[in-house]
Design a protein around this motif. Structure first.
Motif, PDB file in Angstrom:
ATOM      1  N   HIS A 274       1.067  -1.612   0.562  1.00 55.73           N
ATOM      2  CA  HIS A 274      -0.191   0.064   0.046  1.00 55.73           C
ATOM      3  C   HIS A 274       1.082   1.502  -0.137  1.00 55.73           C
ATOM      4  CE1 HIS A 274       0.947  -1.110   4.289  1.00 55.73           C
ATOM      5  NE2 HIS A 274       0.257  -0.202   4.509  1.00 55.73           N
ATOM      6  N   GLN A 275       0.113   1.866  -0.117  1.00 58.61           N
ATOM      7  CA  GLN A 275       0.751   3.286  -0.327  1.00 58.61           C
ATOM      8  C   GLN A 275       1.371   4.217   1.120  1.00 58.61           C
ATOM      9  OE1 GLN A 275       1.740   4.263  -3.714  1.00 58.61           O
ATOM     10  NE2 GLN A 275       2.679   6.319  -3.059  1.00 58.61           N
ATOM     11  N   TRP A 276       2.503   4.816   1.431  1.00 54.36           N
ATOM     12  CA  TRP A 276       3.226   5.478   2.521  1.00 54.36           C
ATOM     13  C   TRP A 276       2.053   6.935   2.851  1.00 54.36           C
ATOM     14  CZ3 TRP A 276       6.872   5.348   6.554  1.00 54.36           C
ATOM     15  CH2 TRP A 276       6.992   6.619   7.050  1.00 54.36           C
ATOM     16  N   VAL A 277       1.560   6.727   4.990  1.00 51.82           N
ATOM     17  CA  VAL A 277       0.817   7.384   4.496  1.00 51.82           C
ATOM     18  C   VAL A 277       1.482   8.541   5.632  1.00 51.82           C
ATOM     19  CG1 VAL A 277      -1.313   8.445   6.259  1.00 51.82           C
ATOM     20  CG2 VAL A 277      -1.507   6.668   4.275  1.00 51.82           C
ATOM     21  N   TYR A 278       2.427   9.768   5.428  1.00 48.87           N
ATOM     22  CA  TYR A 278       2.592  10.076   6.562  1.00 48.87           C
ATOM     23  C   TYR A 278       2.593   9.968   8.224  1.00 48.87           C
ATOM     24  CZ  TYR A 278       5.502  14.807   8.237  1.00 48.87           C
ATOM     25  OH  TYR A 278       6.243  15.232   9.302  1.00 48.87           O
ATOM     26  N   ALA A 279       3.766  10.037   8.565  1.00 50.09           N
ATOM     27  CA  ALA A 279       4.024   9.101   9.646  1.00 50.09           C
ATOM     28  C   ALA A 279       3.501  10.739  11.350  1.00 50.09           C
ATOM     29  CB  ALA A 279       5.503   8.548  10.181  1.00 50.09           C
ATOM     30  N   ASN A 280       2.670   9.732  11.736  1.00 52.84           N
ATOM     31  CA  ASN A 280       2.572  10.882  12.932  1.00 52.84           C
ATOM     32  C   ASN A 280       3.461  10.718  14.780  1.00 52.84           C
ATOM     33  OD1 ASN A 280       0.840   8.902  13.644  1.00 52.84           O
ATOM     34  ND2 ASN A 280      -1.137   9.663  13.727  1.00 52.84           N
ATOM     35  N   ARG A 281       3.582   9.033  14.324  1.00 53.91           N
ATOM     36  CA  ARG A 281       4.415   8.105  16.331  1.00 53.91           C
ATOM     37  C   ARG A 281       5.365   8.141  15.615  1.00 53.91           C
ATOM     38  NH1 ARG A 281       2.412   9.900  19.759  1.00 53.91           N
ATOM     39  NH2 ARG A 281       2.812   7.346  21.103  1.00 53.91           N
ATOM     40  N   MET A 282       7.119   8.514  16.188  1.00 51.98           N
ATOM     41  CA  MET A 282       7.944   7.776  16.574  1.00 51.98           C
ATOM     42  C   MET A 282       8.394   7.269  17.415  1.00 51.98           C
ATOM     43  SD  MET A 282      10.484  11.855  16.976  1.00 51.98           S
ATOM     44  CE  MET A 282      11.750  10.836  16.704  1.00 51.98           C
ATOM     45  N   VAL A 283       9.741   6.578  17.188  1.00 55.65           N
ATOM     46  CA  VAL A 283       9.821   5.280  18.114  1.00 55.65           C
ATOM     47  C   VAL A 283      11.706   5.751  18.139  1.00 55.65           C
ATOM     48  CG1 VAL A 283      10.226   2.440  19.253  1.00 55.65           C
ATOM     49  CG2 VAL A 283       8.269   3.607  17.987  1.00 55.65           C
ATOM     50  N   GLN A 291       6.229   7.697  20.963  1.00 52.57           N
ATOM     51  CA  GLN A 291       6.534   9.543  21.150  1.00 52.57           C
ATOM     52  C   GLN A 291       5.931   9.909  20.512  1.00 52.57           C
ATOM     53  OE1 GLN A 291       9.910  11.249  21.695  1.00 52.57           O
ATOM     54  NE2 GLN A 291      10.599   9.094  22.105  1.00 52.57           N
ATOM     55  N   ASP A 292       4.672  11.212  20.005  1.00 55.74           N
ATOM     56  CA  ASP A 292       4.323  12.011  19.050  1.00 55.74           C
ATOM     57  C   ASP A 292       5.707  12.443  18.073  1.00 55.74           C
ATOM     58  OD1 ASP A 292       2.404  11.522  19.782  1.00 55.74           O
ATOM     59  OD2 ASP A 292       2.330  14.160  20.907  1.00 55.74           O
ATOM     60  N   TYR A 293       5.858  12.196  16.584  1.00 55.20           N
ATOM     61  CA  TYR A 293       6.831  12.398  15.924  1.00 55.20           C
ATOM     62  C   TYR A 293       7.129  14.159  15.599  1.00 55.20           C
ATOM     63  CZ  TYR A 293       9.426  12.753  11.098  1.00 55.20           C
ATOM     64  OH  TYR A 293       9.832  13.603  10.711  1.00 55.20           O
ATOM     65  N   ARG A 294       8.449  14.934  15.493  1.00 52.61           N
ATOM     66  CA  ARG A 294       8.849  15.481  15.879  1.00 52.61           C
ATOM     67  C   ARG A 294       9.910  15.947  15.004  1.00 52.61           C
ATOM     68  NH1 ARG A 294       8.793  14.385  20.334  1.00 52.61           N
ATOM     69  NH2 ARG A 294      11.345  13.900  20.787  1.00 52.61           N
ATOM     70  N   LYS A 295       9.592  17.080  14.020  1.00 52.85           N
ATOM     71  CA  LYS A 295      10.321  18.057  13.359  1.00 52.85           C
ATOM     72  C   LYS A 295      12.039  17.743  13.713  1.00 52.85           C
ATOM     73  CE  LYS A 295       8.408  20.818  10.335  1.00 52.85           C
ATOM     74  NZ  LYS A 295       7.546  21.832   9.697  1.00 52.85           N
ATOM     75  N   LEU A 296      13.494  16.842  13.711  1.00 49.97           N
ATOM     76  CA  LEU A 296      14.727  17.057  13.284  1.00 49.97           C
ATOM     77  C   LEU A 296      15.078  18.729  13.148  1.00 49.97           C
ATOM     78  CD1 LEU A 296      15.692  13.163  12.427  1.00 49.97           C
ATOM     79  CD2 LEU A 296      14.629  13.694  13.935  1.00 49.97           C
ATOM     80  N   PRO A 297      16.439  18.674  13.750  1.00 50.64           N
ATOM     81  CA  PRO A 297      16.892  17.563  14.934  1.00 50.64           C
ATOM     82  C   PRO A 297      15.657  17.828  16.141  1.00 50.64           C
ATOM     83  CG  PRO A 297      17.804  19.308  14.225  1.00 50.64           C
ATOM     84  CD  PRO A 297      16.636  19.808  13.655  1.00 50.64           C
ATOM     85  N   ASN A 298      15.547  17.020  17.334  1.00 48.98           N
ATOM     86  CA  ASN A 298      15.241  17.085  18.769  1.00 48.98           C
ATOM     87  C   ASN A 298      15.359  16.261  19.631  1.00 48.98           C
ATOM     88  OD1 ASN A 298      14.412  14.603  17.865  1.00 48.98           O
ATOM     89  ND2 ASN A 298      12.955  15.086  16.850  1.00 48.98           N
ATOM     90  N   HIS A 299      14.558  15.719  20.712  1.00 50.74           N
ATOM     91  CA  HIS A 299      15.555  15.220  21.487  1.00 50.74           C
ATOM     92  C   HIS A 299      14.561  13.819  22.237  1.00 50.74           C
ATOM     93  CE1 HIS A 299      18.678  18.554  22.398  1.00 50.74           C
ATOM     94  NE2 HIS A 299      18.716  17.419  22.732  1.00 50.74           N
ATOM     95  N   CYS A 300      14.843  12.563  22.253  1.00 48.95           N
ATOM     96  CA  CYS A 300      13.759  11.987  22.762  1.00 48.95           C
ATOM     97  C   CYS A 300      12.958  12.066  24.081  1.00 48.95           C
ATOM     98  CB  CYS A 300      14.547  10.691  23.543  1.00 48.95           C
ATOM     99  SG  CYS A 300      13.176   9.428  23.906  1.00 48.95           S
ATOM    100  N   GLU A 301      11.576  12.386  24.335  1.00 54.51           N
ATOM    101  CA  GLU A 301      10.920  12.482  25.722  1.00 54.51           C
ATOM    102  C   GLU A 301      11.618  11.936  26.534  1.00 54.51           C
ATOM    103  OE1 GLU A 301       6.758  12.748  24.256  1.00 54.51           O
ATOM    104  OE2 GLU A 301       6.908  14.262  23.149  1.00 54.51           O
ATOM    105  N   TYR A 302      11.736  10.443  26.567  1.00 52.65           N
ATOM    106  CA  TYR A 302      12.091   9.789  27.501  1.00 52.65           C
ATOM    107  C   TYR A 302      13.098  10.073  28.643  1.00 52.65           C
ATOM    108  CZ  TYR A 302       7.084   8.607  26.708  1.00 52.65           C
ATOM    109  OH  TYR A 302       5.512   8.229  26.561  1.00 52.65           O
TER     110      TYR A 302
END
Length: 313
Positions: A274-283, A291-302
């Motif tokens: 199937h076709q890729w749909v934009y990600a709204n979560r990241m690991v 956690q919620d997806y954020r633009k790079l660069p960033n820091h892990c919430e945990y």
């Protein structure tokens, strides 16, 4: 005196049964039997003494208490006078006879009472026997039911134990297969990977979502295995790996289309139809926390690990 105590129609002495004295509206007295006959004939009672009518029903006419009391007192007086007329010897004989009659009545009552007591005792014993029988039957039924439940519980427990043993054996086979794959990968010099990067692979207790036979891993299959680690089933996070398309990948993206973990959209398109749909979560690959997806660069919430921007290879 006797005329007062007798019905003027049938000339029978009043009593407390069929010849009960009834007082008409005119004040005269008739027995209940004669009054009933007169009422049936004409629908009303005509007094035979003064021909006056009484339209009341028989049940509505009251009876004469005075006449009844007088009859009872005269009967007692007659019995007393009769007794007084007897000679002393006759009185003694009468008293003995009366005593014997009373004694016989007492014996009769005692016999009747004993019979009743015997019947009640038999009924009591019968009821106690039925209660005891019912109690024993209930006890046996409960014991039988308890035995059946215990057997069912034991059988169920044995089935669960067998299932857990099968799962344990399968897990052991998977663990042994992962160790074989790890040892084979560690002996290959063609793969440019550090031992620290591959160490978590040996700790897997289940296969990742890749189509590969762990028991027959060879050099070529091992290389494909490392590439296929780009797709990891949810709740099956493994150590960080290097993406085939980008450098400095330190997180997985979770697209909305399938909620699986991928290093990039190209890894997704290589595995999915199937076709890729934009990600709204990241690991995060360091702490394996979603956690919620954020633009790079960033820091892990945990773990507060820094995620750099990725660079195309």
């Amino acid at each position: 005196m006797e005329a007062i105590l007798e019905c003027p129609v049938c000339v029978e002495q009043y009593d407390r049964s069929s010849h009960l004295p009834l007082v008409l509206l005119c004040g005269h007295t008739l027995c209940k039997k004669c009054a009933t006959n007169l009422h049936k004939t004409t629908g009303k009672i005509t007094c035979p003494l003064d021909r006056k009518y009484d339209n009341r029903q028989i049940q509505q006419i009251s009876h004469s208490f005075h006449i009844l009391e007088l009859i009872e007192k005269l009967a007692d007086m007659s019995q007393t006078l009769k007794y007084l007329k007897l000679s002393p010897s006759e009185r003694l004989t009468a008293m003995r006879k009366q005593a014997e009659e009373n004694l016989e009545k007492c014996r009769s009552h005692i016999g009747l009472a004993n019979t009743k007591i015997t019947e009640i005792s038999e009924k009591k014993q019968k009821i106690l026997t039925e209660i005891s029988t019912s109690f024993n039957m209930l006890k046996e039924a409960l014991e039988e039911r308890q035995s059946i439940l215990e057997k069912e519980i034991i059988n169920k427990a044995n089935e669960e134990i067998e299932k857990f043993e099968e799962i344990r054996d399968e897990a052991q086979e998977l663990y042994d297969a992962s160790n074989i794959a790890f040892e084979h990968l560690m002996g290959s010099n063609e793969l440019d990977l550090d031992k620290e990067d591959l160490k978590p692979i040996a700790q897997l207790t289940e296969l990742p979502a890749v189509e590969i036979n762990w028991k027959y891993v060879i050099d070529e299959a091992a290389e494909n295995f490392i590439k296929n680690l780009g797709r990891v089933g949810k709740w099956s996070i493994i150590a960080p790996i290097e993406c085939d398309n980008y450098k400095n990948v330190t997180y997985w993206m979770v697209p909305s289309c399938c909620s699986q973990y991928y290093c990039c959209n190209k890894c997704h398109d290589r595995k999915e139809t199937h076709q890729w749909v934009y990600a709204n979560r990241m690991v995060c690959m360091y702490c394996e926390k979603e956690q919620d997806y954020r633009k790079l660069p960033n820091h892990c919430e945990y773990c507060n690990q820094h995620h750099k921007g990725v660079v195309s290879k």
